[in-house]
Write a protein that holds these residues in place. Structure first.
Motif, PDB file in Angstrom:
ATOM      1  N   ASN A  71     -72.957 -38.191 -10.643  1.00  0.00           N
ATOM      2  CA  ASN A  71     -72.481 -39.367  -9.906  1.00  0.00           C
ATOM      3  C   ASN A  71     -71.092 -39.127  -9.324  1.00  0.00           C
ATOM      4  O   ASN A  71     -70.322 -40.060  -9.115  1.00  0.00           O
ATOM      5  CB  ASN A  71     -72.454 -40.584 -10.846  1.00  0.00           C
ATOM      6  CG  ASN A  71     -72.376 -41.899 -10.104  1.00  0.00           C
ATOM      7  OD1 ASN A  71     -72.950 -42.059  -9.030  1.00  0.00           O
ATOM      8  ND2 ASN A  71     -71.660 -42.846 -10.681  1.00  0.00           N
ATOM      9  N   SER A  99     -71.434 -52.182 -11.591  1.00  0.00           N
ATOM     10  CA  SER A  99     -72.796 -51.683 -11.427  1.00  0.00           C
ATOM     11  C   SER A  99     -73.804 -52.594 -12.112  1.00  0.00           C
ATOM     12  O   SER A  99     -74.959 -52.208 -12.323  1.00  0.00           O
ATOM     13  CB  SER A  99     -72.914 -50.266 -12.007  1.00  0.00           C
ATOM     14  OG  SER A  99     -72.055 -49.371 -11.350  1.00  0.00           O
ATOM     15  N   ASN A 115     -80.528 -41.474  -7.441  1.00  0.00           N
ATOM     16  CA  ASN A 115     -80.663 -40.050  -7.741  1.00  0.00           C
ATOM     17  C   ASN A 115     -82.013 -39.852  -8.422  1.00  0.00           C
ATOM     18  O   ASN A 115     -82.249 -40.374  -9.515  1.00  0.00           O
ATOM     19  CB  ASN A 115     -79.533 -39.601  -8.667  1.00  0.00           C
ATOM     20  CG  ASN A 115     -79.527 -38.105  -8.914  1.00  0.00           C
ATOM     21  OD1 ASN A 115     -80.576 -37.489  -9.048  1.00  0.00           O
ATOM     22  ND2 ASN A 115     -78.349 -37.519  -8.993  1.00  0.00           N
ATOM     23  N   GLY A 147     -73.926 -43.002 -13.877  1.00  0.00           N
ATOM     24  CA  GLY A 147     -74.755 -43.938 -13.130  1.00  0.00           C
ATOM     25  C   GLY A 147     -75.855 -44.570 -13.956  1.00  0.00           C
ATOM     26  O   GLY A 147     -76.826 -45.102 -13.417  1.00  0.00           O
ATOM     27  N   GLN A 181     -82.242 -41.637 -12.037  1.00  0.00           N
ATOM     28  CA  GLN A 181     -82.130 -43.059 -11.727  1.00  0.00           C
ATOM     29  C   GLN A 181     -83.423 -43.656 -11.181  1.00  0.00           C
ATOM     30  O   GLN A 181     -83.468 -44.857 -10.920  1.00  0.00           O
ATOM     31  CB  GLN A 181     -80.996 -43.275 -10.718  1.00  0.00           C
ATOM     32  CG  GLN A 181     -79.620 -42.975 -11.292  1.00  0.00           C
ATOM     33  CD  GLN A 181     -78.506 -43.253 -10.303  1.00  0.00           C
ATOM     34  OE1 GLN A 181     -78.610 -42.896  -9.131  1.00  0.00           O
ATOM     35  NE2 GLN A 181     -77.443 -43.884 -10.769  1.00  0.00           N
ATOM     36  N   ARG A 198     -76.032 -48.577 -13.427  1.00  0.00           N
ATOM     37  CA  ARG A 198     -76.673 -48.957 -12.162  1.00  0.00           C
ATOM     38  C   ARG A 198     -78.187 -48.748 -12.251  1.00  0.00           C
ATOM     39  O   ARG A 198     -78.968 -49.569 -11.747  1.00  0.00           O
ATOM     40  CB  ARG A 198     -76.087 -48.129 -11.010  1.00  0.00           C
ATOM     41  CG  ARG A 198     -76.657 -48.483  -9.633  1.00  0.00           C
ATOM     42  CD  ARG A 198     -76.316 -49.895  -9.231  1.00  0.00           C
ATOM     43  NE  ARG A 198     -76.952 -50.280  -7.989  1.00  0.00           N
ATOM     44  CZ  ARG A 198     -76.432 -50.098  -6.775  1.00  0.00           C
ATOM     45  NH1 ARG A 198     -75.241 -49.511  -6.644  1.00  0.00           N
ATOM     46  NH2 ARG A 198     -77.068 -50.509  -5.704  1.00  0.00           N
ATOM     47  N   ASN A 234     -69.302 -41.204  -6.547  1.00  0.00           N
ATOM     48  CA  ASN A 234     -68.847 -42.573  -6.806  1.00  0.00           C
ATOM     49  C   ASN A 234     -67.713 -42.648  -7.828  1.00  0.00           C
ATOM     50  O   ASN A 234     -67.379 -43.742  -8.291  1.00  0.00           O
ATOM     51  CB  ASN A 234     -70.032 -43.418  -7.291  1.00  0.00           C
ATOM     52  CG  ASN A 234     -71.119 -43.544  -6.245  1.00  0.00           C
ATOM     53  OD1 ASN A 234     -70.850 -43.932  -5.112  1.00  0.00           O
ATOM     54  ND2 ASN A 234     -72.337 -43.198  -6.609  1.00  0.00           N
TER      55      ASN A 234
END
Length: 444
Positions: free
Chosen positions: A219, A110, A41, A64, A45, A67, A222
């Protein structure tokens, strides 16, 4: 705004998506999960451009962050080929505890191992608390509790996870900074759900810091179906929701009796020599759909020496909404489950009816009715002083109770039912020393 590959694929019809995937070779399909530049993203991210030293990702639960941290480490460590050198060779992985570093940052869903392709996946050397990559790069697993361990090593990159939960956040952070002395441009990433820690605010204000924000919804693809809806239904508009779901760094309200830091410092398992246990009940004024919760708190005291040295532990929060029969049964179950010595209940609203309801479900319960002659703040201030003295501990995080504590300034608003019950429990156990401890040792 550039879309990630994941967002782009989701935005096209299923038949076109399937047709595209069928054009790829077997190796290309196998490699796709590890092409982070395509899936990340871009809002939170993807590492920012420019000349920075510290990248802080403030995000809600499940946004997230982990990750992103794992992939940033990959980006720093991996070279063009599995054995080619990357930009960094010595990484610090710092978490709340060593178990958390391993379970979340390294071995989690993750974590680094799951995020790495098979030919570049590092090996975990458990005996040395170390990751070793095929190209020779290494990462050291470090507990923020054991921050003195940072006095020896040196690194060219670091990943600090959930820093806002670290018990010794300032000490660990300061020691980590002295280790970042290798390479041409040592950098670090911080991934955390925010809390109002002075050291975190200082980091955010440094000229070399860049910040990314993300709510849990970022997120959503997920996360389990319905998770966000359930969390929003329960916590929307609350301090906890803004912090844990929206990833917002909130300032402590002026005039509160408890701060987030003081409550975090109160975490401690219950000892084996608890002397006395009570269940405290703050019954709601009304029942039905719009009624407040019934506060039900279980607490124990270790009554050794003079009363001014007694320590207490909050053992459970059993609060709930429901009819008088329902909360009475829940209080009775807590009384029996923790082998309590007494049930304490506020009688301002219900009077003798509170005891009557309790006796219907637990006829032989040891009961004490208490009447509030002072305002809520005046009753709570002596209890808050016990926390300041380090004499009250929480055996685990009690999120909703602690939100009430840290948001309470005595100026009115919604009744803090769980906090009221906590105040009655600690008043009975510690402040009303004339009640005296039951002269026996018990096991919780």
């Amino acid at each position: 705004m550039t879309k990630s590959l994941a967002a782009s694929l989701r935005s096209i019809p299923k038949d076109r998506r399937t047709a595209f995937l069928e054009t790829l070779t077997e190796n290309a399909v196998a490699a796709m999960p590890f092409l982070w530049d395509a899936w990340a993203n871009p809002l939170h991210q993807t590492a920012p451009e420019g000349n920075w030293n510290t990248w802080v990702i403030l995000g809600g639960r499940g946004a997230g962050k982990t990750r992103a941290g794992s992939e940033w480490v990959r980006d720093r460590v991996e070279g063009a080929g599995p054995r080619d050198p990357g930009r960094c060779r010595r990484i610090a992985l710092v978490g709340e505890t060593l178990d958390q570093v391993r379970a979340v940052m390294v071995e989690g869903d993750s974590g680094i191992l799951a995020s790495s392709p098979p030919d570049r996946r590092p090996k975990l050397i458990t005996s040395k608390n170390r990751l070793e990559w095929p190209n020779g790069a290494q990462a050291m697993l470090i507990s923020a509790v054991n921050y003195e361990a940072l006095r020896g090593p040196q690194f060219d990159a670091a990943w600090s996870d959930e820093m806002a939960k670290w018990r010794y956040a300032r000490e660990a952070w300061d020691m980590l900074q002295f280790t970042l002395r290798l390479g041409d441009c040592p950098r670090q990433i911080v991934t955390t759900t925010p809390r109002d820690l002075p050291v975190l605010r200082e980091i955010l204000e440094l000229p070399g810091t860049v910040v990314s924000h993300a709510a849990t919804e970022a997120n959503a693809a997920n996360l389990a179906p319905g998770f966000i809806e359930r969390m929003r239904a329960r916590y929307a508009g609350t301090w906890l929701g803004r912090q844990e779901l929206d990833g917002m760094l909130l300032e402590e309200r002026e005039g509160v009796l408890w701060t987030r830091a003081s409550v975090d410092e109160a975490r401690e398992p219950a000892p084996d020599d608890i002397t006395r246990v009570v269940v405290a009940v703050d019954p709601p004024v009304t029942s039905g759909k719009g009624a407040d919760e019934c506060g039900i708190i279980v607490a124990g005291v270790r009554a050794k020496g003079p009363p001014e040295y007694w320590e207490a532990w909050i053992l459970a929060d059993c609060s709930l909404k429901g009819t008088p029969q329902r909360w009475a049964k829940a209080a009775a179950a807590a009384y029996a489950g923790y082998a309590a010595d007494r049930l304490v209940a506020e009688t301002n609203q219900g009077g003798d009816l509170v005891e009557s309801v309790m006796r219907q479900v637990a006829p032989n319960i040891a009961y004490r009715g208490v009447h509030a002659a002072k305002g809520k703040r005046l009753r709570a201030e002596p209890v808050a002083a016990l926390y300041e003295q380090g004499r009250v501990h929480h055996v685990e995080p009690f999120d909703i109770l602690e939100e009430q504590m840290c948001g309470f300034d005595g100026t009115g608003g919604k009744s803090p039912d769980r906090l009221d019950a906590l105040v009655w429990a600690l008043t009975d156990l510690v402040l009303d020393a004339s009640n005296g401890p039951v002269p026996r040792i018990r096991t919780i």
